[in-house]
Design a protein around this motif. Structure first.
Motif, PDB file in Angstrom:
ATOM      1  N   VAL A  76       1.215  -1.241  -0.071  1.00  0.00           N
ATOM      2  CA  VAL A  76       0.110  -0.123  -0.014  1.00  0.00           C
ATOM      3  C   VAL A  76       1.047   1.420  -0.040  1.00  0.00           C
ATOM      4  O   VAL A  76       1.385   1.434   0.762  1.00  0.00           O
ATOM      5  CB  VAL A  76      -0.781   0.076   0.927  1.00  0.00           C
ATOM      6  CG1 VAL A  76      -1.778   1.467   1.149  1.00  0.00           C
ATOM      7  CG2 VAL A  76      -1.657  -1.206   1.369  1.00  0.00           C
ATOM      8  N   VAL A  95      -9.448  -7.476   0.528  1.00  0.00           N
ATOM      9  CA  VAL A  95      -9.069  -5.339   0.427  1.00  0.00           C
ATOM     10  C   VAL A  95     -10.261  -5.304   0.466  1.00  0.00           C
ATOM     11  O   VAL A  95     -11.179  -5.526  -0.899  1.00  0.00           O
ATOM     12  CB  VAL A  95      -8.161  -5.427   0.028  1.00  0.00           C
ATOM     13  CG1 VAL A  95      -6.678  -6.268   1.024  1.00  0.00           C
ATOM     14  CG2 VAL A  95      -8.093  -5.441  -1.326  1.00  0.00           C
ATOM     15  N   ILE A  97     -11.021  -1.103  -1.518  1.00  0.00           N
ATOM     16  CA  ILE A  97     -10.286  -0.359  -1.538  1.00  0.00           C
ATOM     17  C   ILE A  97     -11.478   0.920  -2.669  1.00  0.00           C
ATOM     18  O   ILE A  97     -11.759   1.210  -2.745  1.00  0.00           O
ATOM     19  CB  ILE A  97      -9.558   0.012  -2.501  1.00  0.00           C
ATOM     20  CG1 ILE A  97      -8.294  -1.463  -2.155  1.00  0.00           C
ATOM     21  CG2 ILE A  97      -8.362   1.129  -2.711  1.00  0.00           C
ATOM     22  CD1 ILE A  97      -7.792  -1.513  -3.544  1.00  0.00           C
ATOM     23  N   ILE A 182      -8.127   1.935   2.478  1.00  0.00           N
ATOM     24  CA  ILE A 182      -8.048   0.632   2.927  1.00  0.00           C
ATOM     25  C   ILE A 182      -8.681   0.278   3.919  1.00  0.00           C
ATOM     26  O   ILE A 182      -7.768  -0.011   4.450  1.00  0.00           O
ATOM     27  CB  ILE A 182      -6.991  -0.450   1.817  1.00  0.00           C
ATOM     28  CG1 ILE A 182      -7.188  -1.156   1.414  1.00  0.00           C
ATOM     29  CG2 ILE A 182      -5.954   0.174   3.179  1.00  0.00           C
ATOM     30  CD1 ILE A 182      -5.620  -1.682   0.672  1.00  0.00           C
ATOM     31  N   VAL A 197      -2.645   0.753  -4.905  1.00  0.00           N
ATOM     32  CA  VAL A 197      -2.382  -0.972  -3.991  1.00  0.00           C
ATOM     33  C   VAL A 197      -1.744  -1.599  -5.472  1.00  0.00           C
ATOM     34  O   VAL A 197      -2.674  -1.860  -5.712  1.00  0.00           O
ATOM     35  CB  VAL A 197      -3.695  -1.552  -3.400  1.00  0.00           C
ATOM     36  CG1 VAL A 197      -3.591  -2.582  -3.072  1.00  0.00           C
ATOM     37  CG2 VAL A 197      -4.487   0.053  -2.428  1.00  0.00           C
TER      38      VAL A 197
END
Length: 221
Positions: A76, A95, A97, A182, A197
């Motif tokens: 990140v 994840v 985002i 995130i 990312v």
């Protein structure tokens, strides 16, 4: 040994040949984040509100199944004040985002060009084991356990983002006038002011299931 500060019945303890985690799925995920470098399998004991990955028994059965599940490496890049910082983390489930209150420009780089560039509030990238969580709730594809694919879905995007792609390295750059966050494995780790990312394949971890057939049925429902 880690003991949940809000419930002393929930804990993580390293045994001689495995890591024991008593609680809900969040406790097991915490154990994987903190002990994956030990090279030992993980055994979860159900004692929480969400026990999807956990066993109802407190001991490992002689007929238990050990499954290898894939972690993700998450690099990140984010702003800390005016300084661009780069950190690397691991994810077991997924994840997310974005920011549900923002309109974000997403640009993706991948061997397959299917994702491309798009706009929206957020994007979810899920592992096979995580595909029954936020990914499923976002109408994403549920992947077979042990699959090396990633399921990628968009949230309030300007075109439909719902793809399964090879985990050969995915880069997502994002721009917005608002804050971009995130979330790694839900609220396990949240980072602000994200700009880029990079997601690559991580190590495998082993999780012990006393009744793997029952677990597969839960995944289908």
């Amino acid at each position: 040994m880690w003991i949940d500060p809000y419930d002393s019945e929930k804990y993580i303890q390293e045994k001689e040949t495995y890591i024991e985690a008593k609680g809900g799925d969040g406790t097991l995920i915490r154990a994987i984040h903190t002990h994956s470098d030990k090279g030992k399998p993980f055994f979860g004991i159900a004692a929480g509100s969400l026990n999807f990955l956990m066993n109802n028994e407190s001991t490992i059965s002689e007929t238990a199944t050990i499954k290898k599940l894939q972690l993700l490496n998450i690099e990140v890049q984010y702003l800390d004040g005016d300084i661009l910082v780069s950190d690397t983390f691991q994810a077991f489930n997924d994840v997310v985002i974005g920011n549900f209150n923002a309109w974000i420009d997403f640009k993706s780089e991948h061997d397959e060009s299917i994702l491309g560039d798009f706009k929206g509030a957020a994007v979810i990238v899920s592992t096979a084991q995580g595909s029954t969580g936020a990914n499923k709730n976002n109408n994403g594809t549920i992947l077979s356990l042990g699959s090396k694919l990633l399921s990628v879905t968009g949230v309030m995007t300007n075109r439909r983002i719902d793809h399964c792609i090879e985990n050969t390295g995915l880069i997502i750059s994002c721009e917005s006038r608002g804050n971009i966050k995130i979330g790694i494995d839900g609220s396990y780790r949240v980072i602000d002011n994200v700009q880029r990312v990079k997601i690559t394949r991580g190590a495998d971890v082993e999780v012990i299931f006393n009744d793997y057939e029952a677990f597969k049925i839960k995944r289908q429902n």
